[in-house]
Structures are given as C-alpha cells and as structure tokens.
Design a protein around this motif. Sequence first.
Motif, PDB file in Angstrom:
ATOM      1  N   ASP A 133     -12.312   2.648  18.367  1.00  0.00           N
ATOM      2  CA  ASP A 133     -13.687   2.585  17.888  1.00  0.00           C
ATOM      3  C   ASP A 133     -14.608   2.201  19.032  1.00  0.00           C
ATOM      4  N   GLN A 134     -15.779   2.837  19.047  1.00  0.00           N
ATOM      5  CA  GLN A 134     -16.796   2.409  20.009  1.00  0.00           C
ATOM      6  C   GLN A 134     -17.280   1.002  19.690  1.00  0.00           C
ATOM      7  N   SER A 135     -17.193   0.619  18.426  1.00  0.00           N
ATOM      8  CA  SER A 135     -17.502  -0.761  18.042  1.00  0.00           C
ATOM      9  C   SER A 135     -16.263  -1.594  18.363  1.00  0.00           C
ATOM     10  N   CYS A 136     -16.260  -2.211  19.520  1.00  0.00           N
ATOM     11  CA  CYS A 136     -15.069  -2.903  20.008  1.00  0.00           C
ATOM     12  C   CYS A 136     -15.483  -4.113  20.837  1.00  0.00           C
ATOM     13  N   ASN A 174     -15.147  -2.452  27.856  1.00  0.00           N
ATOM     14  CA  ASN A 174     -14.977  -2.313  26.412  1.00  0.00           C
ATOM     15  C   ASN A 174     -13.636  -1.649  26.119  1.00  0.00           C
ATOM     16  N   PRO A 199     -11.541   0.076  23.234  1.00  0.00           N
ATOM     17  CA  PRO A 199     -11.655   0.616  21.869  1.00  0.00           C
ATOM     18  C   PRO A 199     -10.433   0.346  21.000  1.00  0.00           C
ATOM     19  N   ARG A 237     -18.151   5.485  14.456  1.00  0.00           N
ATOM     20  CA  ARG A 237     -17.864   5.959  15.820  1.00  0.00           C
ATOM     21  C   ARG A 237     -16.390   5.776  16.143  1.00  0.00           C
ATOM     22  N   THR A 270     -11.938   7.527  27.988  1.00  0.00           N
ATOM     23  CA  THR A 270     -13.350   7.327  28.311  1.00  0.00           C
ATOM     24  C   THR A 270     -14.228   8.463  27.791  1.00  0.00           C
ATOM     25  N   MET A 316     -14.703   7.847  24.156  1.00  0.00           N
ATOM     26  CA  MET A 316     -15.612   6.708  23.994  1.00  0.00           C
ATOM     27  C   MET A 316     -17.056   7.186  24.015  1.00  0.00           C
ATOM     28  N   ALA A 317     -17.343   8.177  24.862  1.00  0.00           N
ATOM     29  CA  ALA A 317     -18.710   8.659  25.008  1.00  0.00           C
ATOM     30  C   ALA A 317     -19.088   9.658  23.925  1.00  0.00           C
ATOM     31  N   ALA A 352     -17.712   9.761  20.614  1.00  0.00           N
ATOM     32  CA  ALA A 352     -17.214   9.367  19.299  1.00  0.00           C
ATOM     33  C   ALA A 352     -18.256   9.483  18.198  1.00  0.00           C
ATOM     34  N   ASN A 353     -19.502   9.736  18.548  1.00  0.00           N
ATOM     35  CA  ASN A 353     -20.529   9.849  17.515  1.00  0.00           C
ATOM     36  C   ASN A 353     -20.336  11.079  16.633  1.00  0.00           C
TER      37      ASN A 353
END
Length: 295
Positions: free
Chosen positions: A188-191, A207, A209, A265, A279, A282-283, A285-286
């Motif tokens: 998750d990008q929320s990490c 970060n 994930p 995300r 990576t 990560m960029a 994931a939206n």
Amino acid sequence: QAVQELKHDEYSLKHFLSGFRLSYRDREAQIVPFLYLPEDLEYELMLRLVKLQLKQLPTVALNHPKPSETQMDMARKRGQDAPATGFDWIQHKNALGSLFAIQLTDIKLESPIPPQAKALLVVNPRGFSQRQRYEIERYLCGGGNVILFASPFAIENRGRWIAEARPSGLEEWLADLGVTLSNRFLCDQSCVMKTERGEEGQPEQRNNPYYVLIDPKNMSKESVLTRHVPPPGFVMPYPALLELDPKRLKEHGLECVVLAKSSERIWQEEFQQLPAINTEQMAAANGIKFPYTIY
C-alpha cells in the motif's frame, strides 16, 4: 489536558492531568492515576468496572508453537532466550494476565483445550494435524470462541528480511468454511517509513509498502475494537490477501464484520523470499479502484 486562560490582558496555556479512583463493596479499589486524553475515559472506566465485578478470572487457552532447535540456536547467538514471533506480547502478563487466567495448550491428547476456557487463542499455527483441527472444531461446536492469528508465510530478519512459506495445517478446514489465505503480499502507498539498506549498503529511510498503515478514517466506528484507535492508525506488517467465499460462509451460518479497510492505493505482490519494494507500482498504485477489507 491543555486549558486556555484569559485574564485581563494576560493569556496563558496550562496543562494538567486527571485521574480517578473506583470502589465497590469489599473489592480492592481500582485507581487510574491519570488520563491523557478524554477518549481514553471509556476504555479505562470499563476496564476497572469489569475488574471490580469479577469473582474469578475467566480462563483463556493459548496455543503458541514451540520454536525449532534451529530457531533457538539463532536466537541464542543474538543473545535472546527465544526467537521473536511478533505475537510475544500476548503471553505478557500485562497484556492479558490482569483480566484472564492464561493456560497454555498444544491442542493434543496430553495437553487438550481446557473445558472451562472462555476463548482459545491460536497464534501463528504451523503444521496442525487432523486431530488438532478436530479438537478446535469440537470446541467451537460446544460454544467456544476461537481467535486465530495466522499468516501463510513467516518473515525473519537474517541480516535482511527473508520470507518463507509456512503452511498452518488449517488451510483445508478454513477453505471449507469459506476463508482462504492467499500467499500473495498486499502492499500500500499508505505505509510507514522504515530504515532500509541502500544500493551501496548504507542505511536510508524510505517508505516501505509492506508495512501497511490503516487510517482510523477507514475503521469501523461501531466496534469497540477499532472506534477509539488514535491517529495515525495501526500498522499491519507484511499482510496477506484474505479471500472470502460468501456462499460457503452463508452455508455455515457465518457472518463477516468489517473492522477496517485499506486505502485505495493498494496492490498485490507475488510471494518471494526476498520481498523487494516495487518503486514503479508505488508511483502507479492510484489505478486500484477499490480497497481491500480487513475482517
């Protein structure tokens, strides 16, 4: 607490702590020496009220796998009495011992589930036998409560984080109930930010994930388990994908209660022994359209 005080042309900000003492009949008084936040009052009050009314501590049975000799040897080399599992806090007296009498069990003939146990905690099961599965099901059918802490893989630090597939022995039983633990990682990008080794071996903050941060905004406000979780939330390290079969669940009379959801995300990574940070994902994931649910 912080209190603003206005006096003539003078402004001041004062801090103070509050606490309370509860007495009931001839029981030992319960004291909360201080409260930092008003949100803590409900939990602290209910905890003390339960203690005042308990005549005898209810029994909680705990199944915790014994470490292998190899794991013990590695722990001794690190100066530890036993290898860390991530679930060691459960056995700590301050975690459960004040409200429950903890009794260890191997869920075997020589060490069965105590019949008086109000709940059975199965922590990180490995290679459960058919007999152990039968004992758990028999305990459930008798009105018992089971809390299962499980993952399809184990993460260990051997200079760097290594993942190993680790079957619990409960896969077929859970699948029959409508629950499947996939061996794919959720990222998750929320990490949270972790210290990792860079390309040249130097430590650097980045970060990660694989350490998913669950925002309180995505948690149930109905459940006592989640409604008072303070910001920034809680972290789920290396979570696995949990797949549910609604038809099978309904056949067994089971109901799912949603406690929390991930962010939008999030993505999946296939199992690998050396989990690497994607990576590019990560960029990007939206692109995920829906959050996964945590039960």
